[in-house]
Design an enzyme around this catalytic site. Structure first.
Site, short mmCIF file in Angstrom:
data_model
loop_
_atom_site.label_atom_id
_atom_site.label_comp_id
_atom_site.label_asym_id
_atom_site.label_seq_id
_atom_site.Cartn_x
_atom_site.Cartn_y
_atom_site.Cartn_z
N ASP A 1 -2.47 11.82 2.34
CA ASP A 1 -3.71 12.37 1.78
C ASP A 1 -3.58 12.47 0.27
OD1 ASP A 1 -5.92 14.02 1.09
OD2 ASP A 1 -5.88 14.97 3.06
N HIS B 1 -6.66 10.93 3.71
CA HIS B 1 -7.35 12.15 4.16
C HIS B 1 -7.98 11.94 5.53
CE1 HIS B 1 -9.24 16.01 3.75
NE2 HIS B 1 -10.44 15.49 3.88
N SER C 1 -10.30 19.51 6.49
CA SER C 1 -10.80 19.41 5.12
C SER C 1 -11.50 20.71 4.72
CB SER C 1 -11.72 18.18 5.03
OG SER C 1 -11.93 17.81 3.70
#
Lengths: 318, 318
Positions: free
Chosen positions: A265, A294, A111
């Site tokens: 995601d 995600h 991320s």
């Protein structure tokens, strides 16, 4: 800072795992992701884990704004925008000054951590051999920015917001909304359709969402906002080296790049990494299968997801 | 109301297009969608449009809570929850009492309007020959509910919120956040990646989002909240007829059902309609192609999208 201001007496939180080799050639940098502090991301480090500290010298570094490193919550004159570029400059200084490390075996991140790893590869091309971009992108996509700007507006709408990203008190109700909104993005539609949010502890959606509603209670809103701005501005080319030319920045990367987007995601999309791929000289696209959205990239408590991640990352780091 | 309370002197806004046939067999019901009033949805009615008023007697009906029909903004004791079931009961009474219509040639709806059309088919199986479910579902999916509950929490967090879904004044900053969040859901990631949000009038994302930030200025927050609750509770089986048994409610439908999800819709998913399909006796799944997300179903200003919709709906209504 890249976009003005400075952090006086800047602090970086960090923790190392394993032993630095005499040649200083086994360092794996692992920066933190949105809202997280390094202990929350430590679970995947272990002899049988994704990052093996018996082989690698794993350096977790807390991102600016996360409440451990310099952040609005601990720094009076924290600049309006601290970028991933600013983070990786400080990380490079930390690695040199404290450990004498000039070159990374790898940078690994999930991320916003992946965005920092990407910045390492683009900003210090000679200093990184491998990167694992786990649910991240070289430039924050427009759709991802829409998500982030909604969250920003929620915090800015709070009566506790004094302006300029500072708060008179913690905005409890705004953070409740913030958590619910986040819950819609962090997991996929399929995750919810399959009922994976349900458990004996969370027998219905309302109970599941209560966990999200309180998730940010201990995170200062000013820090949450500062990190949103950093994420929103994420772009490996937005710096003096690459002058905003994203293809050029991608082409400058010398590291071997493993792109691991989550197949489902919702904000870091497979398509975003696919668009980067033709510009990278040595890269592989390996979507993480499954319906965890995600979260597929940080699969704590998900054995199948962890096994997939472990195998792929271990192969890449070998 | 299905879940308690009553609307004293309930009002329904409506507008008709075309001429009711002497046999009263050419009525097409077209209920409104979230936040919309009937004039906003009128664009697709026309001799060369999706709904042809030279053939059909098109009846647009405003949903409860939309500010024209009975709503918190015009009704002091508006019940906490007014459902799609409540809406279709009132619509049936309107059609009978005002026009003498007992049976619909078709019910056509987009989004929450589609959910009302679905309720018509399940609650009055003998009264509907065809339904077009355009970006809608028989039961609001869990992921869709997460989206909605985030929006609810944004309005509830406003300092203007007095509690119980009522507001002391319009919450301007909360509605700014509300609009931004909506912008992330209404269009697809691919829409933004392709830059379709950009135009001479909106040269960057911030300019595009300004349109969303002010989108709800004229919509009372109490009405927005009431409609969110209705959407969140959407379920054709949650009523005395079907007792919460969704497969049974789907199987009770006698109308020919055209399911037209948007291929890239983020909250009314193709997979949700796919899960309904095996339970419907006479249905066709026809995803709307393209990258316009939920907006694919209401393609004002999008010529290709409108042409696709027109052809499919005209065929279904013939």
């Amino acid at each position: 800072m890249l976009h003005g201001g400075a952090i006086a007496d800047a602090m970086l939180g960090w923790k190392t795992h394993g032993t630095l080799s005499p040649a200083r050639d086994n360092a794996v940098l692992y920066p933190t992701s949105y809202g997280a502090r390094h202990p929350e991301l430590e679970w995947l480090i272990g002899p049988d884990g994704v990052l093996d500290p018996t082989r690698w010298f794993v350096v977790q570094v807390d991102m600016f704004g996360n409440g451990i490193s310099s952040s609005p919550s601990n720094t009076a004159d924290y600049p309006p925008l601290v970028t991933a570029w600013d983070n990786v400059q400080a990380q490079r200084q930390l690695l040199r000054d404290v450990f004498g490390i000039d070159r990374l075996h790898a940078a690994y991140g999930w991320s916003m951590g992946a965005q920092q790893a990407y910045h390492w590869a683009a900003c210090f091309p000679e200093a990184v051999e491998r990167v694992v971009i786990n649910c991240g992108s070289a430039r924050t996509a427009a759709h991802n920015q829409v998500f982030l700007r909604g969250l920003m507006a929620v915090l800015e709408a709070a009566p506790e917001h004094r302006g300029e990203g500072r708060f008179a008190a913690e905005p409890a109700l705004a953070k409740r909304a913030f958590g619910r909104i986040y819950a819609g993005w962090a997991l996929s539609q399929d995750f919810y359709r399959a009922g994976l949010h349900l458990s004996p502890e969370t027998p219905d959606l309302a109970a599941y969402l209560r966990g999200w509603e309180t998730r940010y209670d201990a995170k200062p809103a000013a820090d949450l906002l500062a990190q949103l701005r950093c994420w929103d501005a994420g772009d490996i080319s937005d710096n003096p080296l690459h002058g905003g030319d994203l293809p050029r920045a991608l082409a400058a990367i010398r590291a071997r790049v493993l792109l691991m987007p989550g197949a489902t995601d919702l904000y870091f999309r497979v398509a975003d990494n696919e668009a980067e791929l033709p510009h990278l000289r040595d890269a592989k696209l390996l979507p993480i299968p499954g319906i965890h959205g995600h979260r597929a990239g940080n699969p704590a408590g998900n054995a199948a997801g962890t096994a997939f991640l472990r195998e792929a990352v271990r192969l890449w780091l070998d």
